[in-house]
Design an enzyme around this catalytic site. Structure first.
Site, PDB file in Angstrom:
ATOM      1  CG  ASP A  32     -36.087   9.314  75.669  1.00  0.00           C
ATOM      2  OD1 ASP A  32     -37.109   8.749  75.242  1.00  0.00           O
ATOM      3  OD2 ASP A  32     -35.829  10.521  75.474  1.00  0.00           O
ATOM      4  NE  ARG A  92     -25.869  15.655  79.583  1.00  0.00           N
ATOM      5  CZ  ARG A  92     -26.737  16.137  80.465  1.00  0.00           C
ATOM      6  NH1 ARG A  92     -26.341  16.542  81.662  1.00  0.00           N
ATOM      7  NH2 ARG A  92     -28.026  16.235  80.177  1.00  0.00           N
ATOM      8  CG  ASP A 106     -27.058  17.660  77.111  1.00  0.00           C
ATOM      9  OD1 ASP A 106     -26.160  18.437  77.500  1.00  0.00           O
ATOM     10  OD2 ASP A 106     -28.226  17.723  77.520  1.00  0.00           O
ATOM     11  CB  SER A 165     -36.880  18.133  78.289  1.00  0.00           C
ATOM     12  OG  SER A 165     -35.548  17.705  78.446  1.00  0.00           O
TER      13      SER A 165
HETATM   14  N1  ARG Z   1     -29.564  24.253  76.819  1.00  0.00           N
HETATM   15  C1  ARG Z   1     -28.855  23.841  77.969  1.00  0.00           C
HETATM   16  C2  ARG Z   1     -27.491  23.340  77.602  1.00  0.00           C
HETATM   17  O1  ARG Z   1     -27.260  23.062  76.481  1.00  0.00           O
HETATM   18  C3  ARG Z   1     -29.634  22.852  78.784  1.00  0.00           C
HETATM   19  C4  ARG Z   1     -29.779  21.488  78.206  1.00  0.00           C
HETATM   20  C5  ARG Z   1     -30.670  20.686  79.040  1.00  0.00           C
HETATM   21  N2  ARG Z   1     -30.606  19.311  78.689  1.00  0.00           N
HETATM   22  C6  ARG Z   1     -31.666  18.515  78.772  1.00  0.00           C
HETATM   23  N3  ARG Z   1     -31.461  17.277  78.469  1.00  0.00           N
HETATM   24  N4  ARG Z   1     -32.854  18.927  79.108  1.00  0.00           N
HETATM   25  O2  ARG Z   1     -26.621  23.234  78.389  1.00  0.00           O
END
Ligand code: ARG
Length: 406
Positions: free
Chosen positions: A14, A98, A127, A178
């Site tokens: 991506d 993040r 995210d 993912s």
């Molecule tokens: N649900 C989790 C969170 O919001 C994990 C997110 C994982 N992100 C990803 N790009 N696969 O913190």
């Protein structure tokens, strides 16, 4: 419209496609920034090959920032102090990385004189919230661009796009999971995991595959709330996280399977493996049981829930979260000592001992042996006064309700 954009670059499909797509759609220059937060420690490809992919996609420059120590000290450290578990379970793996990435995006935007930053998050997750709210908190003047949220390409479209532009990618049209990873753990989504009834597949786990003899026993030492040694060997927090992951993960400890509430209103089923994070939070919370005064301890437990929600929701750089950090910092002054943990496969780990020079535990008060220092006669008056209000109520109004009516 922005002219120069600093992109949070992972080297994956991506973000690689995003480089060329932004150049074509918006006529911008793109600088790729890869922030190393401890992702993929075993099988990662070299930064050199990621660099050549970024440049092949059209980036004007590529920068790697080693943020592992920073993440451990200034992000995982406060999460340990806060015993941070979102919805009582999730140690905030992605939510903690993040804001680290955001700090460096903003930094690099200043270095390169960029007027925008970009990320590769979709429109459904947390995210995007963390990136955008975080950037605006640190740099209200910068634009934030989210190409993946806008472009409407399927995964197969993206693979075709990469081929058309000669971007060398490893990804195929079918991607199952993912995965997001850093030194605090791994988050795994998509594929059969999306069915909340389906048992989690074994395949995507890397840190917690069972491959060691049990039990494993170890002692974690804390100084003022910060883990400082493993089995007596002093180490920095980033090294300690790695060492603990390597010792404890192979017992199968640290997996989570949960349905969580995303900030954007979606319930999602996710699985995680975070052996170091869960071991440290368990040990740290146990040490606090030994050294924290009762009222402080109870109030802290309430505020911990709030801290985890704020961080999950992308509010790392908010005044409330920072004020809570200051409070937790103050609570950690006496959180020093050792915690012994024992891990037995599959996936079971528990505390089997704790000690501290700062312990409030007083054997003379606690013991049921004859030679205690507790004045039993003091209790008689205390209990009478403590229960007096209830006794008065019962005599006048309440006694008839105290026994179940048939
Ligand atoms: N649900 C989790 C969170 O919001 C994990 C997110 C994982 N992100 C990803 N790009 N696969 O913190």
């Amino acid at each position: 419209m922005a002219k120069k954009v600093v992109l949070a670059y992972s080297g994956g499909l991506d973000t690689s496609v995003a480089v060329r797509w932004m150049i074509e759609q918006w006529g911008v220059e793109v600088v790729c920034v890869l922030v190393d937060v401890g992702q993929d420690p075993d099988s990662s490809e070299s930064f050199e090959s990621i660099r050549s992919r970024a440049l092949a996609a059209g980036a004007m420059d590529f920068v790697v920032v080693d943020a592992r120590e920073e993440m451990a000290r200034y992000f995982c450290g406060p999460a340990i102090a806060a015993n941070a578990l979102y919805e009582g379970k999730y140690p905030l793996v992605s939510a903690l990385s993040r804001p680290v990435i955001v700090r460096h995006l903003v930094d690099q935007a200043r270095t390169f004189g960029a007027d925008a930053v970009a990320h590769g998050s979709t429109g459904k997750g947390n995210d995007q919230v963390r990136f955008e709210v975080g950037v605006h908190a640190l740099a209200p003047d910068l634009d934030v661009l989210a190409p993946v949220r806008l472009w409407g390409m399927s995964r197969a479209d993206s693979v075709d796009f990469a081929e058309k532009w000669g971007i060398p990618i490893k990804a195929t049209k079918e991607k199952i999971y993912s995965i997001d990873e850093n030194l605090w753990g791994r988050a795994i989504e998509c594929g059969e995991i999306e069915d909340p009834w389906a048992p989690p597949p074994e395949e995507p786990y890397t840190l917690t595959r069972i491959r060691t003899d049990v039990p494993v026993e170890l002692t974690i030492s804390f100084r003022q709330g910060v883990p400082v040694a493993l089995d007596g060997e002093a180490m920095g927090l980033a090294d300690l996280l790695k060492a603990l992951t390597d010792r404890v993960g192979p017992t199968g400890f640290g997996r989570l399977d949960m349905v969580e509430n995303r900030r954007v209103g979606i319930k999602s089923r996710e699985v995680y493996e975070c052996p170091a994070a869960l071991a440290l939070i368990t040990a740290h919370a146990d040490l606090e049981d030994l050294v924290l005064e009762r009222e402080l301890h109870h109030e802290k437990a309430r505020l911990q829930i709030r801290w985890a929600e704020l961080v999950y929701d992308g509010m790392w750089f908010s005044p409330l979260k920072e004020a809570l950090d200051a409070f937790f910092q103050e609570t950690q002054r006496h959180v020093s000592g050792d915690v012994r943990m024992r891990f037995e496969a599959p996936g079971v780990g528990r505390v089997t001992g704790r000690r501290s020079p700062e312990a409030l535990y007083d054997l003379g008060l606690a013991t049921y042996e004859a030679a205690d220092s507790f004045n039993h006669f003091d209790s008689e008056g205390f209990v009478k006064i403590y229960g007096l209000g209830l006794k008065t109520w019962a005599a006048r109004q309440g006694a008839k309700n105290a026994t179940p009516q048939s």
